[in-house]
Design a protein around this motif. Structure first.
Motif, PDB file in Angstrom:
ATOM      1  N   ALA A   5      11.367  36.064 -84.222  1.00 23.90           N
ATOM      2  CA  ALA A   5      10.065  35.888 -83.569  1.00 23.90           C
ATOM      3  C   ALA A   5       9.031  35.364 -84.567  1.00 23.90           C
ATOM      4  O   ALA A   5       8.293  34.423 -84.276  1.00 23.90           O
ATOM      5  N   VAL A   6       9.005  35.962 -85.753  1.00 23.05           N
ATOM      6  CA  VAL A   6       8.072  35.511 -86.787  1.00 23.05           C
ATOM      7  C   VAL A   6       8.425  34.096 -87.225  1.00 23.05           C
ATOM      8  O   VAL A   6       7.550  33.230 -87.344  1.00 23.05           O
ATOM      9  N   SER A   7       9.691  33.839 -87.438  1.00 27.96           N
ATOM     10  CA  SER A   7      10.136  32.508 -87.855  1.00 27.96           C
ATOM     11  C   SER A   7       9.765  31.453 -86.813  1.00 27.96           C
ATOM     12  O   SER A   7       9.288  30.359 -87.152  1.00 27.96           O
ATOM     13  N   SER A   8       9.967  31.770 -85.548  1.00 30.63           N
ATOM     14  CA  SER A   8       9.632  30.851 -84.466  1.00 30.63           C
ATOM     15  C   SER A   8       8.145  30.522 -84.475  1.00 30.63           C
ATOM     16  O   SER A   8       7.749  29.353 -84.390  1.00 30.63           O
ATOM     17  N   MET A   9       7.320  31.537 -84.608  1.00 32.19           N
ATOM     18  CA  MET A   9       5.875  31.324 -84.616  1.00 32.19           C
ATOM     19  C   MET A   9       5.462  30.505 -85.829  1.00 32.19           C
ATOM     20  O   MET A   9       4.654  29.578 -85.721  1.00 32.19           O
ATOM     21  N   MET A  10       6.025  30.836 -86.978  1.00 30.21           N
ATOM     22  CA  MET A  10       5.689  30.108 -88.201  1.00 30.21           C
ATOM     23  C   MET A  10       6.018  28.624 -88.073  1.00 30.21           C
ATOM     24  O   MET A  10       5.175  27.779 -88.364  1.00 30.21           O
ATOM     25  N   THR A  11       7.214  28.320 -87.649  1.00 26.41           N
ATOM     26  CA  THR A  11       7.609  26.913 -87.588  1.00 26.41           C
ATOM     27  C   THR A  11       6.811  26.154 -86.538  1.00 26.41           C
ATOM     28  O   THR A  11       6.443  25.004 -86.764  1.00 26.41           O
ATOM     29  N   ASP A  12       6.518  26.795 -85.419  1.00 24.71           N
ATOM     30  CA  ASP A  12       5.726  26.122 -84.392  1.00 24.71           C
ATOM     31  C   ASP A  12       4.306  25.843 -84.874  1.00 24.71           C
ATOM     32  O   ASP A  12       3.758  24.778 -84.622  1.00 24.71           O
ATOM     33  N   ILE A  13       3.708  26.788 -85.579  1.00 26.40           N
ATOM     34  CA  ILE A  13       2.336  26.608 -86.068  1.00 26.40           C
ATOM     35  C   ILE A  13       2.295  25.552 -87.163  1.00 26.40           C
ATOM     36  O   ILE A  13       1.419  24.686 -87.171  1.00 26.40           O
ATOM     37  N   VAL A  14       3.236  25.587 -88.075  1.00 25.58           N
ATOM     38  CA  VAL A  14       3.243  24.642 -89.186  1.00 25.58           C
ATOM     39  C   VAL A  14       3.449  23.202 -88.704  1.00 25.58           C
ATOM     40  O   VAL A  14       2.847  22.278 -89.233  1.00 25.58           O
ATOM     41  N   LYS A  15       4.269  23.019 -87.664  1.00 28.42           N
ATOM     42  CA  LYS A  15       4.545  21.652 -87.216  1.00 28.42           C
ATOM     43  C   LYS A  15       3.467  21.089 -86.299  1.00 28.42           C
ATOM     44  O   LYS A  15       3.502  19.914 -85.966  1.00 28.42           O
ATOM     45  N   SER A  16       2.492  21.900 -85.905  1.00 36.17           N
ATOM     46  CA  SER A  16       1.410  21.412 -85.060  1.00 36.17           C
ATOM     47  C   SER A  16       0.305  20.820 -85.920  1.00 36.17           C
ATOM     48  O   SER A  16      -0.298  21.522 -86.727  1.00 36.17           O
ATOM     49  N   PRO A  17       0.031  19.542 -85.762  1.00 34.83           N
ATOM     50  CA  PRO A  17      -0.986  18.906 -86.598  1.00 34.83           C
ATOM     51  C   PRO A  17      -2.390  19.455 -86.357  1.00 34.83           C
ATOM     52  O   PRO A  17      -3.243  19.368 -87.215  1.00 34.83           O
ATOM     53  N   SER A  18      -2.630  20.062 -85.198  1.00 38.10           N
ATOM     54  CA  SER A  18      -3.969  20.580 -84.898  1.00 38.10           C
ATOM     55  C   SER A  18      -4.160  22.018 -85.349  1.00 38.10           C
ATOM     56  O   SER A  18      -5.193  22.614 -85.100  1.00 38.10           O
ATOM     57  N   SER A  19      -3.182  22.589 -86.009  1.00 41.62           N
ATOM     58  CA  SER A  19      -3.278  23.980 -86.455  1.00 41.62           C
ATOM     59  C   SER A  19      -3.544  24.028 -87.954  1.00 41.62           C
ATOM     60  O   SER A  19      -2.685  24.412 -88.732  1.00 41.62           O
ATOM     61  N   ALA A  20      -4.724  23.625 -88.321  1.00 42.08           N
ATOM     62  CA  ALA A  20      -5.093  23.641 -89.737  1.00 42.08           C
ATOM     63  C   ALA A  20      -5.516  25.048 -90.122  1.00 42.08           C
ATOM     64  O   ALA A  20      -6.599  25.503 -89.781  1.00 42.08           O
ATOM     65  N   MET A  21      -4.639  25.749 -90.779  1.00 43.04           N
ATOM     66  CA  MET A  21      -4.940  27.106 -91.243  1.00 43.04           C
ATOM     67  C   MET A  21      -4.140  27.357 -92.506  1.00 43.04           C
ATOM     68  O   MET A  21      -3.124  26.707 -92.749  1.00 43.04           O
ATOM     69  N   PRO A  22      -4.621  28.295 -93.307  1.00 44.60           N
ATOM     70  CA  PRO A  22      -3.875  28.590 -94.538  1.00 44.60           C
ATOM     71  C   PRO A  22      -2.480  29.113 -94.211  1.00 44.60           C
ATOM     72  O   PRO A  22      -2.316  29.963 -93.342  1.00 44.60           O
ATOM     73  N   ARG A  23      -1.509  28.595 -94.886  1.00 48.06           N
ATOM     74  CA  ARG A  23      -0.128  29.034 -94.635  1.00 48.06           C
ATOM     75  C   ARG A  23       0.112  30.451 -95.125  1.00 48.06           C
ATOM     76  O   ARG A  23       1.068  31.090 -94.720  1.00 48.06           O
ATOM     77  N   GLU A  24      -0.769  30.952 -95.972  1.00 46.22           N
ATOM     78  CA  GLU A  24      -0.628  32.316 -96.467  1.00 46.22           C
ATOM     79  C   GLU A  24      -0.722  33.351 -95.345  1.00 46.22           C
ATOM     80  O   GLU A  24      -0.251  34.473 -95.493  1.00 46.22           O
ATOM     81  N   ILE A  25      -1.306  32.975 -94.211  1.00 38.69           N
ATOM     82  CA  ILE A  25      -1.425  33.894 -93.079  1.00 38.69           C
ATOM     83  C   ILE A  25      -0.047  34.379 -92.620  1.00 38.69           C
ATOM     84  O   ILE A  25       0.101  35.475 -92.106  1.00 38.69           O
ATOM     85  N   HIS A  26       0.972  33.565 -92.867  1.00 36.31           N
ATOM     86  CA  HIS A  26       2.320  33.920 -92.425  1.00 36.31           C
ATOM     87  C   HIS A  26       2.909  35.071 -93.239  1.00 36.31           C
ATOM     88  O   HIS A  26       3.857  35.718 -92.792  1.00 36.31           O
ATOM     89  N   ALA A  27       2.331  35.347 -94.399  1.00 32.68           N
ATOM     90  CA  ALA A  27       2.801  36.487 -95.200  1.00 32.68           C
ATOM     91  C   ALA A  27       2.651  37.791 -94.421  1.00 32.68           C
ATOM     92  O   ALA A  27       3.476  38.702 -94.556  1.00 32.68           O
ATOM     93  N   PHE A  28       1.620  37.864 -93.578  1.00 37.89           N
ATOM     94  CA  PHE A  28       1.429  39.062 -92.753  1.00 37.89           C
ATOM     95  C   PHE A  28       2.608  39.252 -91.797  1.00 37.89           C
ATOM     96  O   PHE A  28       3.171  40.339 -91.695  1.00 37.89           O
ATOM     97  N   GLY A  29       2.992  38.184 -91.112  1.00 42.21           N
ATOM     98  CA  GLY A  29       4.114  38.270 -90.173  1.00 42.21           C
ATOM     99  C   GLY A  29       5.424  38.560 -90.873  1.00 42.21           C
ATOM    100  O   GLY A  29       6.230  39.372 -90.408  1.00 42.21           O
ATOM    101  N   ILE A  30       5.639  37.914 -92.007  1.00 40.97           N
ATOM    102  CA  ILE A  30       6.872  38.130 -92.780  1.00 40.97           C
ATOM    103  C   ILE A  30       6.954  39.578 -93.258  1.00 40.97           C
ATOM    104  O   ILE A  30       7.998  40.224 -93.132  1.00 40.97           O
ATOM    105  N   SER A  31       5.844  40.089 -93.787  1.00 40.93           N
ATOM    106  CA  SER A  31       5.816  41.478 -94.279  1.00 40.93           C
ATOM    107  C   SER A  31       6.029  42.473 -93.146  1.00 40.93           C
ATOM    108  O   SER A  31       6.747  43.458 -93.302  1.00 40.93           O
ATOM    109  N   ALA A  32       5.417  42.206 -91.998  1.00 45.93           N
ATOM    110  CA  ALA A  32       5.568  43.101 -90.844  1.00 45.93           C
ATOM    111  C   ALA A  32       7.020  43.130 -90.374  1.00 45.93           C
ATOM    112  O   ALA A  32       7.569  44.206 -90.088  1.00 45.93           O
ATOM    113  N   ALA A  33       7.660  41.966 -90.316  1.00 46.41           N
ATOM    114  CA  ALA A  33       9.059  41.910 -89.886  1.00 46.41           C
ATOM    115  C   ALA A  33       9.965  42.612 -90.895  1.00 46.41           C
ATOM    116  O   ALA A  33      10.882  43.344 -90.517  1.00 46.41           O
ATOM    117  N   ALA A  34       9.693  42.404 -92.179  1.00 45.49           N
ATOM    118  CA  ALA A  34      10.506  43.039 -93.221  1.00 45.49           C
ATOM    119  C   ALA A  34      10.383  44.558 -93.161  1.00 45.49           C
ATOM    120  O   ALA A  34      11.347  45.274 -93.448  1.00 45.49           O
TER     121      ALA A  34
END
Length: 93
Positions: free
Chosen positions: A49-78
Protein backbone atom coordinates in the motif's frame (compact mmCIF):
# COMPACT_ATOMS: atom_id res chain seq x y z
CA UNK A 1 -14.44 -12.46 -20.20
CA UNK A 2 -14.84 -10.36 -17.05
CA UNK A 3 -13.83 -10.75 -13.48
CA UNK A 4 -16.47 -11.71 -10.97
CA UNK A 5 -15.96 -10.76 -7.34
CA UNK A 6 -16.62 -13.42 -4.76
CA UNK A 7 -17.14 -12.90 -1.03
CA UNK A 8 -13.80 -12.03 0.52
CA UNK A 9 -12.43 -10.49 -2.67
CA UNK A 10 -12.77 -6.86 -1.51
CA UNK A 11 -9.23 -6.16 -2.66
CA UNK A 12 -10.11 -6.66 -6.32
CA UNK A 13 -9.77 -3.37 -8.17
CA UNK A 14 -11.94 -2.64 -11.18
CA UNK A 15 -10.35 -3.50 -14.51
CA UNK A 16 -12.69 -1.28 -16.54
CA UNK A 17 -11.00 1.00 -19.01
CA UNK A 18 -9.98 4.22 -17.36
CA UNK A 19 -8.16 7.17 -18.85
CA UNK A 20 -4.37 7.00 -18.54
CA UNK A 21 -2.95 8.83 -15.54
CA UNK A 22 -1.48 11.49 -17.83
CA UNK A 23 -5.02 12.55 -18.84
CA UNK A 24 -6.36 12.85 -15.30
CA UNK A 25 -6.58 16.00 -13.25
CA UNK A 26 -4.41 16.15 -10.14
CA UNK A 27 -7.49 15.45 -7.99
CA UNK A 28 -8.55 12.45 -10.10
CA UNK A 29 -5.02 11.03 -10.06
CA UNK A 30 -4.80 11.45 -6.29
CA UNK A 31 -8.22 9.85 -5.77
CA UNK A 32 -7.27 6.85 -7.94
CA UNK A 33 -3.94 6.50 -6.12
CA UNK A 34 -5.58 6.58 -2.68
CA UNK A 35 -8.24 4.05 -3.70
CA UNK A 36 -5.62 1.59 -4.95
CA UNK A 37 -3.41 2.02 -1.87
CA UNK A 38 -6.34 1.70 0.55
CA UNK A 39 -7.52 -1.46 -1.23
CA UNK A 40 -4.08 -2.97 -0.64
CA UNK A 41 -4.07 -1.82 2.99
CA UNK A 42 -7.55 -3.28 3.57
CA UNK A 43 -6.28 -6.57 2.13
CA UNK A 44 -3.52 -6.61 4.76
CA UNK A 45 -0.78 -5.68 2.29
CA UNK A 46 0.60 -2.72 4.22
CA UNK A 47 4.01 -2.44 2.56
CA UNK A 48 2.51 -2.73 -0.90
CA UNK A 49 0.00 0.00 0.00
CA UNK A 50 2.80 2.41 0.90
CA UNK A 51 4.80 1.43 -2.17
CA UNK A 52 1.77 1.94 -4.41
CA UNK A 53 1.12 5.40 -3.01
CA UNK A 54 4.78 6.38 -3.25
CA UNK A 55 5.17 5.37 -6.87
CA UNK A 56 1.90 6.98 -7.91
CA UNK A 57 2.78 10.28 -6.22
CA UNK A 58 6.34 10.37 -7.54
CA UNK A 59 5.27 9.72 -11.14
CA UNK A 60 2.66 12.50 -11.11
CA UNK A 61 4.18 15.68 -12.51
CA UNK A 62 1.66 17.83 -10.61
CA UNK A 63 2.63 16.41 -7.21
CA UNK A 64 5.51 18.65 -6.30
CA UNK A 65 6.32 17.71 -2.72
CA UNK A 66 9.40 16.70 -0.81
CA UNK A 67 10.10 13.02 -1.29
CA UNK A 68 11.13 12.81 2.35
CA UNK A 69 7.41 12.69 3.22
CA UNK A 70 7.47 9.04 2.17
CA UNK A 71 9.73 8.21 5.12
CA UNK A 72 6.62 8.48 7.30
CA UNK A 73 4.79 5.82 5.28
CA UNK A 74 7.84 3.57 5.09
CA UNK A 75 8.43 3.82 8.85
CA UNK A 76 4.76 3.17 9.62
CA UNK A 77 4.72 0.06 7.41
CA UNK A 78 7.98 -1.21 8.91
CA UNK A 79 6.49 -0.80 12.39
CA UNK A 80 3.28 -2.60 11.35
CA UNK A 81 1.20 0.47 12.24
CA UNK A 82 -1.94 0.21 10.11
CA UNK A 83 -3.41 3.42 11.51
CA UNK A 84 -0.32 5.44 10.63
CA UNK A 85 -0.17 3.92 7.13
CA UNK A 86 -3.83 4.90 6.61
CA UNK A 87 -3.01 8.44 7.80
CA UNK A 88 -0.07 8.56 5.37
CA UNK A 89 -2.29 7.55 2.44
CA UNK A 90 -5.27 9.71 3.34
CA UNK A 91 -3.07 12.69 4.23
CA UNK A 92 -2.25 13.56 0.63
CA UNK A 93 -4.30 16.54 -0.54
Amino acid sequence: MGLTAKPGDEQIVSHRRQPPASMLTREEHLKRSKEAALALLNAGRMREAVSSMMTDIVKSPSSAMPREIHAFGISAAAAGDTTAVREYIEGFI
